[in-house]
Design a protein around this motif. Structure first.
Motif, PDB file in Angstrom:
ATOM      1  N   ALA A  56       0.738  -1.242  -0.001  1.00  0.00           N
ATOM      2  CA  ALA A  56      -0.107  -0.083  -0.059  1.00  0.00           C
ATOM      3  C   ALA A  56       0.903   1.198   0.030  1.00  0.00           C
ATOM      4  CB  ALA A  56      -0.923   0.056   1.289  1.00  0.00           C
ATOM      5  N   LEU A  57       1.771   1.314   0.846  1.00  0.00           N
ATOM      6  CA  LEU A  57       2.785   2.487   0.985  1.00  0.00           C
ATOM      7  C   LEU A  57       3.557   2.398  -0.468  1.00  0.00           C
ATOM      8  CD1 LEU A  57       4.310   2.201   4.532  1.00  0.00           C
ATOM      9  CD2 LEU A  57       2.599   3.697   3.741  1.00  0.00           C
ATOM     10  N   TYR A  58       3.878   1.454  -1.055  1.00  0.00           N
ATOM     11  CA  TYR A  58       4.811   1.594  -2.362  1.00  0.00           C
ATOM     12  C   TYR A  58       3.658   1.899  -3.395  1.00  0.00           C
ATOM     13  CZ  TYR A  58       7.192   0.128  -6.689  1.00  0.00           C
ATOM     14  OH  TYR A  58       7.854   0.070  -7.796  1.00  0.00           O
ATOM     15  N   PHE A  59       2.561   1.593  -3.513  1.00  0.00           N
ATOM     16  CA  PHE A  59       1.886   2.100  -4.676  1.00  0.00           C
ATOM     17  C   PHE A  59       1.046   3.363  -4.478  1.00  0.00           C
ATOM     18  CE2 PHE A  59       1.978  -2.633  -5.639  1.00  0.00           C
ATOM     19  CZ  PHE A  59       2.462  -2.372  -7.018  1.00  0.00           C
ATOM     20  N   ARG A  91       4.871   5.989  -2.861  1.00  0.00           N
ATOM     21  CA  ARG A  91       6.251   5.870  -3.156  1.00  0.00           C
ATOM     22  C   ARG A  91       6.969   7.076  -3.767  1.00  0.00           C
ATOM     23  NH1 ARG A  91       4.044   2.857  -7.477  1.00  0.00           N
ATOM     24  NH2 ARG A  91       4.272   3.833  -9.253  1.00  0.00           N
ATOM     25  N   GLY A  92       6.322   8.001  -4.212  1.00  0.00           N
ATOM     26  CA  GLY A  92       6.937   9.297  -4.644  1.00  0.00           C
ATOM     27  C   GLY A  92       7.085  10.201  -3.380  1.00  0.00           C
ATOM     28  N   GLU A  93       6.467  10.104  -2.457  1.00  0.00           N
ATOM     29  CA  GLU A  93       6.500  10.787  -1.167  1.00  0.00           C
ATOM     30  C   GLU A  93       7.901  10.587  -0.411  1.00  0.00           C
ATOM     31  OE1 GLU A  93       4.094  13.110  -0.225  1.00  0.00           O
ATOM     32  OE2 GLU A  93       3.289  12.641  -2.268  1.00  0.00           O
ATOM     33  N   GLY A  94       8.149  11.703   0.316  1.00  0.00           N
ATOM     34  CA  GLY A  94       9.324  11.438   1.089  1.00  0.00           C
ATOM     35  C   GLY A  94       8.812  10.555   2.518  1.00  0.00           C
ATOM     36  N   SER A  95       9.783  10.508   3.364  1.00  0.00           N
ATOM     37  CA  SER A  95       9.552   9.607   4.398  1.00  0.00           C
ATOM     38  C   SER A  95       8.406   9.877   5.366  1.00  0.00           C
ATOM     39  CB  SER A  95      10.624   9.028   5.182  1.00  0.00           C
ATOM     40  OG  SER A  95      11.186  10.072   5.927  1.00  0.00           O
ATOM     41  N   GLU A 153      10.182  -1.040  -8.774  1.00  0.00           N
ATOM     42  CA  GLU A 153      11.418  -0.273  -8.073  1.00  0.00           C
ATOM     43  C   GLU A 153      11.814  -0.987  -6.763  1.00  0.00           C
ATOM     44  OE1 GLU A 153      10.280   3.888  -7.940  1.00  0.00           O
ATOM     45  OE2 GLU A 153       8.986   3.548  -9.480  1.00  0.00           O
ATOM     46  N   LYS A 154      12.683  -1.916  -6.546  1.00  0.00           N
ATOM     47  CA  LYS A 154      13.019  -2.750  -5.523  1.00  0.00           C
ATOM     48  C   LYS A 154      13.884  -1.878  -4.258  1.00  0.00           C
ATOM     49  CE  LYS A 154      12.049  -6.518  -7.444  1.00  0.00           C
ATOM     50  NZ  LYS A 154      10.785  -7.221  -7.364  1.00  0.00           N
ATOM     51  N   GLY A 155      14.483  -0.788  -4.774  1.00  0.00           N
ATOM     52  CA  GLY A 155      15.052   0.185  -3.733  1.00  0.00           C
ATOM     53  C   GLY A 155      14.071   0.879  -3.157  1.00  0.00           C
ATOM     54  N   THR A 156      13.158   1.313  -3.650  1.00  0.00           N
ATOM     55  CA  THR A 156      11.925   2.099  -3.325  1.00  0.00           C
ATOM     56  C   THR A 156      11.031   1.272  -2.360  1.00  0.00           C
ATOM     57  OG1 THR A 156      11.695   3.650  -5.082  1.00  0.00           O
ATOM     58  CG2 THR A 156       9.832   3.497  -3.786  1.00  0.00           C
ATOM     59  N   TYR A 157      10.822  -0.040  -2.600  1.00  0.00           N
ATOM     60  CA  TYR A 157      10.079  -0.947  -1.844  1.00  0.00           C
ATOM     61  C   TYR A 157      10.758  -1.350  -0.589  1.00  0.00           C
ATOM     62  CZ  TYR A 157       7.322  -4.737  -0.626  1.00  0.00           C
ATOM     63  OH  TYR A 157       6.500  -5.767  -0.049  1.00  0.00           O
ATOM     64  N   ALA A 158      12.093  -1.424  -0.662  1.00  0.00           N
ATOM     65  CA  ALA A 158      12.837  -1.897   0.444  1.00  0.00           C
ATOM     66  C   ALA A 158      12.638  -0.604   1.587  1.00  0.00           C
ATOM     67  CB  ALA A 158      14.280  -1.850   0.421  1.00  0.00           C
ATOM     68  N   ARG A 159      12.792   0.821   1.050  1.00  0.00           N
ATOM     69  CA  ARG A 159      12.439   1.665   1.857  1.00  0.00           C
ATOM     70  C   ARG A 159      10.997   1.856   2.445  1.00  0.00           C
ATOM     71  NH1 ARG A 159      15.674   4.091  -2.031  1.00  0.00           N
ATOM     72  NH2 ARG A 159      14.117   4.948  -3.078  1.00  0.00           N
ATOM     73  N   VAL A 160      10.098   1.492   1.622  1.00  0.00           N
ATOM     74  CA  VAL A 160       8.603   1.766   2.358  1.00  0.00           C
ATOM     75  C   VAL A 160       8.333   0.524   3.295  1.00  0.00           C
ATOM     76  CG1 VAL A 160       7.709   3.033   0.569  1.00  0.00           C
ATOM     77  CG2 VAL A 160       7.584   0.223   0.547  1.00  0.00           C
ATOM     78  N   GLN A 161       9.234  -0.543   3.137  1.00  0.00           N
ATOM     79  CA  GLN A 161       9.129  -1.693   3.913  1.00  0.00           C
ATOM     80  C   GLN A 161       9.483  -1.482   5.262  1.00  0.00           C
ATOM     81  OE1 GLN A 161      11.123  -5.458   2.821  1.00  0.00           O
ATOM     82  NE2 GLN A 161       9.076  -6.838   3.264  1.00  0.00           N
TER      83      GLN A 161
END
Length: 178
Positions: free
Chosen positions: A62-65, A68-72, A115-123
């Motif tokens: 949910a966070l990824y989709f 994902r374009g937002e900051g933390s 985007e695996k790196g983005t997914y790792a950050r949202v995870q």
């Protein structure tokens, strides 16, 4: 020790570990329900927490989709909304129930994560949220929308904050309808 004995010892250890992990999860009718009981240990500044791997997956997707374009901070705020809904009596009682509730989130549930790196950050943000990170960004929001749209329900709820390209609303305080 001979090669065969060494191999047999390693296999025995593997079997013992596998059997001990099977007894930790109750036997259930199907894999989907069993996945709900699998947990992951997460260490945070406040201690060690057990979180559901299924909740982690649902919240991360949910966070990824959705953000994902937002900051933390924007991603944390979306996580807050989802967890605020879990705690609210008008919404489903699980993260996956909230995320999969019909008509609530706009992303295609079958979409691929590219985007695996983005997914790792949202995870990581999802793990922290599920482990009990303070929910102080949205002032109890249970709804949000992207800046480019204006849903009709925005007039009924109190706007709490705008973070990045999302505006957040709290549903417990209805606005006067004059």
């Amino acid at each position: 020790m001979s090669f065969k004995m060494s191999w047999l010892a390693r296999v025995s250890v593997c079997v013992a570990v596998a059997l001990s992990s099977l007894t930790a999860v109750p036997a259930l009718a199907d894999a989907q329900h069993q996945a709900a009981y699998e947990t992951k240990t997460v260490r945070t500044a406040t201690g060690t927490h057990q979180i559901s791997t299924r909740d982690l997956q649902c919240l991360s997707e949910a966070l990824y989709f959705e953000a994902r374009g937002e900051g933390s901070a924007g991603q944390q705020a979306v996580a807050e909304v989802i967890l605020n809904r879990v705690d609210h009596p008008r919404f489903p009682k699980t993260v996956c129930g909230v995320v999969n509730q019909r008509g609530q989130f706009t992303y295609n549930k079958g979409a691929r994560i590219r985007e695996k790196g983005t997914y790792a950050r949202v995870q990581k943000i999802a793990m922290a949220a599920l482990a009990g990170a303070p929910r102080t960004l949205t002032n109890g929001a249970t709804y949000f929308h992207a800046r480019g749209v204006r849903p009709s329900w925005t007039k009924r709820f109190e706007r709490t904050i705008r973070i990045g390209s999302h505006t957040f609303y709290r549903s417990d305080r209805r606005m006067a309808s004059n």
